[in-house]
Design a protein around this motif. Sequence first.
Motif, PDB file in Angstrom:
ATOM      1  N   ALA A  15       0.814  -1.221   0.000  1.00 29.44           N
ATOM      2  CA  ALA A  15       0.000   0.000   0.000  1.00 29.44           C
ATOM      3  C   ALA A  15       0.845   1.268   0.000  1.00 29.44           C
ATOM      4  CB  ALA A  15      -0.919   0.001   1.220  1.00 29.44           C
ATOM      5  N   ARG A  16       2.092   1.177   0.390  1.00 28.33           N
ATOM      6  CA  ARG A  16       2.918   2.375   0.591  1.00 28.33           C
ATOM      7  C   ARG A  16       2.983   3.294  -0.634  1.00 28.33           C
ATOM      8  NH1 ARG A  16       4.031   5.238   4.845  1.00 28.33           N
ATOM      9  NH2 ARG A  16       2.090   5.256   4.013  1.00 28.33           N
ATOM     10  N   PRO A  17       3.268   2.796  -1.848  1.00 28.86           N
ATOM     11  CA  PRO A  17       3.331   3.731  -2.988  1.00 28.86           C
ATOM     12  C   PRO A  17       2.005   4.442  -3.249  1.00 28.86           C
ATOM     13  CG  PRO A  17       4.314   1.616  -3.576  1.00 28.86           C
ATOM     14  CD  PRO A  17       3.652   1.443  -2.235  1.00 28.86           C
ATOM     15  N   LEU A  18       0.926   3.742  -3.069  1.00 31.21           N
ATOM     16  CA  LEU A  18      -0.396   4.329  -3.277  1.00 31.21           C
ATOM     17  C   LEU A  18      -0.677   5.406  -2.224  1.00 31.21           C
ATOM     18  CD1 LEU A  18      -2.515   3.579  -5.440  1.00 31.21           C
ATOM     19  CD2 LEU A  18      -3.688   2.276  -3.679  1.00 31.21           C
ATOM     20  N   ILE A  19      -0.383   5.102  -0.973  1.00 32.89           N
ATOM     21  CA  ILE A  19      -0.610   6.054   0.116  1.00 32.89           C
ATOM     22  C   ILE A  19       0.305   7.264  -0.022  1.00 32.89           C
ATOM     23  CG2 ILE A  19      -0.376   6.362   2.610  1.00 32.89           C
ATOM     24  CD1 ILE A  19      -1.560   3.498   2.872  1.00 32.89           C
ATOM     25  N   ASP A  20       1.545   7.033  -0.425  1.00 36.67           N
ATOM     26  CA  ASP A  20       2.463   8.155  -0.636  1.00 36.67           C
ATOM     27  C   ASP A  20       1.947   9.083  -1.734  1.00 36.67           C
ATOM     28  OD1 ASP A  20       4.144   7.220   1.330  1.00 36.67           O
ATOM     29  OD2 ASP A  20       5.610   6.359  -0.069  1.00 36.67           O
ATOM     30  N   GLU A  21       1.446   8.507  -2.811  1.00 34.13           N
ATOM     31  CA  GLU A  21       0.926   9.331  -3.891  1.00 34.13           C
ATOM     32  C   GLU A  21      -0.338  10.075  -3.455  1.00 34.13           C
ATOM     33  OE1 GLU A  21       0.628   8.885  -8.590  1.00 34.13           O
ATOM     34  OE2 GLU A  21      -0.937   7.756  -7.543  1.00 34.13           O
ATOM     35  N   LEU A  22      -1.206   9.420  -2.710  1.00 30.86           N
ATOM     36  CA  LEU A  22      -2.412  10.067  -2.210  1.00 30.86           C
ATOM     37  C   LEU A  22      -2.043  11.223  -1.277  1.00 30.86           C
ATOM     38  CD1 LEU A  22      -5.464  10.283  -1.858  1.00 30.86           C
ATOM     39  CD2 LEU A  22      -5.328   8.430  -0.187  1.00 30.86           C
ATOM     40  N   ILE A  69      -2.675  -0.662  -7.720  1.00 24.55           N
ATOM     41  CA  ILE A  69      -3.061   0.356  -8.693  1.00 24.55           C
ATOM     42  C   ILE A  69      -4.291   1.128  -8.220  1.00 24.55           C
ATOM     43  CG2 ILE A  69      -2.016  -0.817 -10.652  1.00 24.55           C
ATOM     44  CD1 ILE A  69      -4.875  -1.777 -11.413  1.00 24.55           C
ATOM     45  N   GLY A  70      -4.914   0.671  -7.149  1.00 26.37           N
ATOM     46  CA  GLY A  70      -6.068   1.343  -6.587  1.00 26.37           C
ATOM     47  C   GLY A  70      -6.336   0.796  -5.204  1.00 26.37           C
ATOM     48  N   VAL A  88     -10.428   6.360  -1.116  1.00 23.62           N
ATOM     49  CA  VAL A  88     -10.651   5.716  -2.418  1.00 23.62           C
ATOM     50  C   VAL A  88      -9.709   6.401  -3.402  1.00 23.62           C
ATOM     51  CG1 VAL A  88     -12.313   5.271  -4.261  1.00 23.62           C
ATOM     52  CG2 VAL A  88     -13.029   5.133  -1.863  1.00 23.62           C
ATOM     53  N   TRP A  89      -8.855   5.602  -4.041  1.00 27.49           N
ATOM     54  CA  TRP A  89      -7.770   6.180  -4.811  1.00 27.49           C
ATOM     55  C   TRP A  89      -7.333   5.271  -5.952  1.00 27.49           C
ATOM     56  CZ3 TRP A  89      -5.945  10.761  -5.376  1.00 27.49           C
ATOM     57  CH2 TRP A  89      -4.684  10.974  -5.915  1.00 27.49           C
ATOM     58  N   THR A  90      -6.964   5.885  -7.062  1.00 29.68           N
ATOM     59  CA  THR A  90      -6.365   5.169  -8.183  1.00 29.68           C
ATOM     60  C   THR A  90      -5.003   5.777  -8.465  1.00 29.68           C
ATOM     61  OG1 THR A  90      -8.536   4.763  -9.169  1.00 29.68           O
ATOM     62  CG2 THR A  90      -6.634   4.519 -10.608  1.00 29.68           C
ATOM     63  N   HIS A  91      -4.013   4.933  -8.630  1.00 29.93           N
ATOM     64  CA  HIS A  91      -2.664   5.410  -8.956  1.00 29.93           C
ATOM     65  C   HIS A  91      -2.720   6.234 -10.234  1.00 29.93           C
ATOM     66  CE1 HIS A  91       1.531   5.371 -10.159  1.00 29.93           C
ATOM     67  NE2 HIS A  91       1.815   5.075  -8.893  1.00 29.93           N
ATOM     68  N   ALA A  93      -0.881   6.598 -12.738  1.00 28.75           N
ATOM     69  CA  ALA A  93      -0.507   5.934 -13.996  1.00 28.75           C
ATOM     70  C   ALA A  93      -1.619   5.031 -14.535  1.00 28.75           C
ATOM     71  CB  ALA A  93       0.768   5.110 -13.802  1.00 28.75           C
ATOM     72  N   HIS A  94      -2.688   4.859 -13.762  1.00 25.46           N
ATOM     73  CA  HIS A  94      -3.743   3.915 -14.148  1.00 25.46           C
ATOM     74  C   HIS A  94      -5.136   4.542 -14.146  1.00 25.46           C
ATOM     75  CE1 HIS A  94      -0.904   0.595 -14.014  1.00 25.46           C
ATOM     76  NE2 HIS A  94      -0.420   1.158 -12.934  1.00 25.46           N
ATOM     77  N   ARG A  95      -5.195   5.832 -14.322  1.00 26.88           N
ATOM     78  CA  ARG A  95      -6.492   6.512 -14.296  1.00 26.88           C
ATOM     79  C   ARG A  95      -7.216   6.362 -15.622  1.00 26.88           C
ATOM     80  NH1 ARG A  95      -4.519  11.287 -10.741  1.00 26.88           N
ATOM     81  NH2 ARG A  95      -4.438  10.152  -8.777  1.00 26.88           N
ATOM     82  N   ARG A  96      -8.522   6.702 -15.590  1.00 26.84           N
ATOM     83  CA  ARG A  96      -9.397   6.684 -16.770  1.00 26.84           C
ATOM     84  C   ARG A  96      -9.639   5.267 -17.282  1.00 26.84           C
ATOM     85  NH1 ARG A  96     -11.962  10.826 -16.219  1.00 26.84           N
ATOM     86  NH2 ARG A  96     -12.780  10.606 -18.298  1.00 26.84           N
ATOM     87  N   GLN A  97      -9.585   4.284 -16.370  1.00 30.69           N
ATOM     88  CA  GLN A  97      -9.848   2.891 -16.714  1.00 30.69           C
ATOM     89  C   GLN A  97     -11.033   2.328 -15.929  1.00 30.69           C
ATOM     90  OE1 GLN A  97      -6.324   0.377 -16.411  1.00 30.69           O
ATOM     91  NE2 GLN A  97      -5.007   2.135 -16.805  1.00 30.69           N
ATOM     92  N   GLY A  98     -11.703   3.166 -15.154  1.00 26.45           N
ATOM     93  CA  GLY A  98     -12.823   2.699 -14.346  1.00 26.45           C
ATOM     94  C   GLY A  98     -12.416   1.992 -13.063  1.00 26.45           C
ATOM     95  N   LEU A  99     -11.161   2.124 -12.676  1.00 21.59           N
ATOM     96  CA  LEU A  99     -10.676   1.395 -11.501  1.00 21.59           C
ATOM     97  C   LEU A  99     -11.265   1.917 -10.193  1.00 21.59           C
ATOM     98  CD1 LEU A  99      -6.936   1.021 -12.554  1.00 21.59           C
ATOM     99  CD2 LEU A  99      -8.800  -0.627 -12.832  1.00 21.59           C
ATOM    100  N   ALA A 100     -11.426   3.224 -10.071  1.00 21.90           N
ATOM    101  CA  ALA A 100     -12.009   3.774  -8.840  1.00 21.90           C
ATOM    102  C   ALA A 100     -13.428   3.240  -8.648  1.00 21.90           C
ATOM    103  CB  ALA A 100     -11.999   5.297  -8.871  1.00 21.90           C
ATOM    104  N   GLY A 101     -14.167   3.118  -9.748  1.00 19.99           N
ATOM    105  CA  GLY A 101     -15.508   2.539  -9.660  1.00 19.99           C
ATOM    106  C   GLY A 101     -15.477   1.097  -9.210  1.00 19.99           C
ATOM    107  N   ARG A 102     -14.506   0.348  -9.682  1.00 23.50           N
ATOM    108  CA  ARG A 102     -14.373  -1.051  -9.254  1.00 23.50           C
ATOM    109  C   ARG A 102     -14.046  -1.132  -7.769  1.00 23.50           C
ATOM    110  NH1 ARG A 102     -10.235  -3.947 -12.964  1.00 23.50           N
ATOM    111  NH2 ARG A 102     -10.674  -5.625 -11.495  1.00 23.50           N
ATOM    112  N   VAL A 103     -13.137  -0.272  -7.308  1.00 27.36           N
ATOM    113  CA  VAL A 103     -12.795  -0.238  -5.884  1.00 27.36           C
ATOM    114  C   VAL A 103     -14.026   0.127  -5.070  1.00 27.36           C
ATOM    115  CG1 VAL A 103     -11.448   0.993  -4.121  1.00 27.36           C
ATOM    116  CG2 VAL A 103     -10.343   0.246  -6.252  1.00 27.36           C
ATOM    117  N   LEU A 104     -14.763   1.112  -5.526  1.00 29.01           N
ATOM    118  CA  LEU A 104     -15.973   1.548  -4.833  1.00 29.01           C
ATOM    119  C   LEU A 104     -16.984   0.401  -4.725  1.00 29.01           C
ATOM    120  CD1 LEU A 104     -17.115   4.092  -3.549  1.00 29.01           C
ATOM    121  CD2 LEU A 104     -17.999   4.731  -5.793  1.00 29.01           C
TER     122      LEU A 104
END
Length: 170
Positions: A15-22, A69-70, A88-91, A93-104
């Motif tokens: 989770a660290r890279p994702l949390i750092d970016e957030l 990636i999310g 709720v977060w998407t990296h 480099a991986h945006r505009r793929q619907g990933l945040a919706g999948r996480v949600l």
Amino acid sequence: MSDRFIYTTPLDPLARPLIDELSHEYESRYGEFYQQDGGPREMDKYAPELFSPAQGGNFVLLLRDGQAIGGGAFKRHDDPETAELKRVWTHSAHRRQGLAGRVLQELEAQALRQGYARLYLTTGFRQPEAVGLYLRHGYTALFDTSLPHETYRHLPFEKWLRVAALARVA
């Protein structure tokens, strides 16, 4: 390319890279805005333990080929029927793929499995992408959407999960 969800903790090294970016994103969008009154920085407001099942929460990562990636989390809200969504977060480099919706959707399903009937969240007034995400996924804005978002510090939303689940079955 293989995607999968794992339930873990914000302290997991994955989770660290994702949390750092957030954290960087919060700082770049809001700077010192929320610290004007001496409050803690956004990422320091909640102890990792609040996102554990033992305390009524959960933390999920969406992995692609072993890399986060999310992700997102929820914690117990003051109302026992309600979980509060956080992070709720998407990296980037991986945006505009619907990933945040999948996480949600994954978080909604997990909240239902843990017995919650309602989700509540707030997002910041400088996050129009998040506002759009929640509205697209059936969340009700608990603020006047006709006013500029800057009118509010936090933009609250809710979604009743059991009603949505029953509607899908019917």
